[in-house]
Scaffold this motif. Structure first.
Motif, short mmCIF file in Angstrom:
data_model
loop_
_atom_site.label_atom_id
_atom_site.label_comp_id
_atom_site.label_asym_id
_atom_site.label_seq_id
_atom_site.Cartn_x
_atom_site.Cartn_y
_atom_site.Cartn_z
N GLU A 16 0.81 -1.14 -0.12
CA GLU A 16 -0.15 -0.06 0.15
C GLU A 16 0.79 1.18 -0.07
O GLU A 16 0.43 2.27 -0.54
N SER A 17 2.01 1.21 0.58
CA SER A 17 2.84 2.35 0.68
C SER A 17 3.67 2.30 -0.79
O SER A 17 3.97 3.58 -0.99
N LEU A 18 3.66 1.60 -1.39
CA LEU A 18 4.46 1.61 -2.67
C LEU A 18 3.56 1.95 -4.00
O LEU A 18 3.82 2.14 -4.83
N ASN B 143 4.03 5.32 -5.61
CA ASN B 143 5.10 5.31 -6.64
C ASN B 143 4.84 4.41 -7.84
O ASN B 143 5.52 5.07 -8.97
N ILE B 144 4.45 3.55 -7.74
CA ILE B 144 3.99 2.48 -8.90
C ILE B 144 3.03 3.34 -9.83
O ILE B 144 3.21 3.47 -11.05
N ASP B 145 2.17 4.10 -9.39
CA ASP B 145 1.12 4.93 -10.11
C ASP B 145 2.02 5.90 -10.91
O ASP B 145 1.66 6.15 -12.24
N GLU B 146 3.12 6.69 -10.11
CA GLU B 146 3.60 7.63 -10.71
C GLU B 146 4.52 7.06 -11.82
O GLU B 146 4.46 7.65 -12.96
#
Length: 87
Positions: free
Chosen positions: A5-7, A10-13
């Motif tokens: 959930e915290s990553l 970053n993955i979306d960006e």
């Protein structure tokens, strides 16, 4: 909160940046293709101009007349200038 959930932001960006990058590359490729297409069109016109200008059609006759007028003007101008300036 799990590690995934915290990553997610970053993955979306990264996905968004990759999409923008791919769109920019395709835009550059399209621009190159358009430039190349224009070059081929100019070359085709230049190659076919000689065939059309020497043909028996209306454009060929006009082109031949313009050529004769230019030659006649280049031949007649020097004597006319001599008559005007010296006589």
């Amino acid at each position: 909160m799990s590690n995934m959930e915290s990553l997610q932001p970053n993955i979306d960006e990264k996905v968004r940046q990759n999409e923008v990058y791919q769109a920019a590359l395709s835009s550059i490729d399209a621009s190159k293709r358009n430039s190349e297409r224009n070059g081929y069109a100019i070359l085709a016109v230049a190659m076919n101009y000689g065939l059309i200008a020497n043909g028996a059609g209306a454009f060929g006759k006009v082109s031949h007349g313009a050529k004769l007028f230019t030659i006649g003007f280049a031949v007649a101008l020097p004597p006319l200038l001599v008559w005007y300036m010296l006589l």
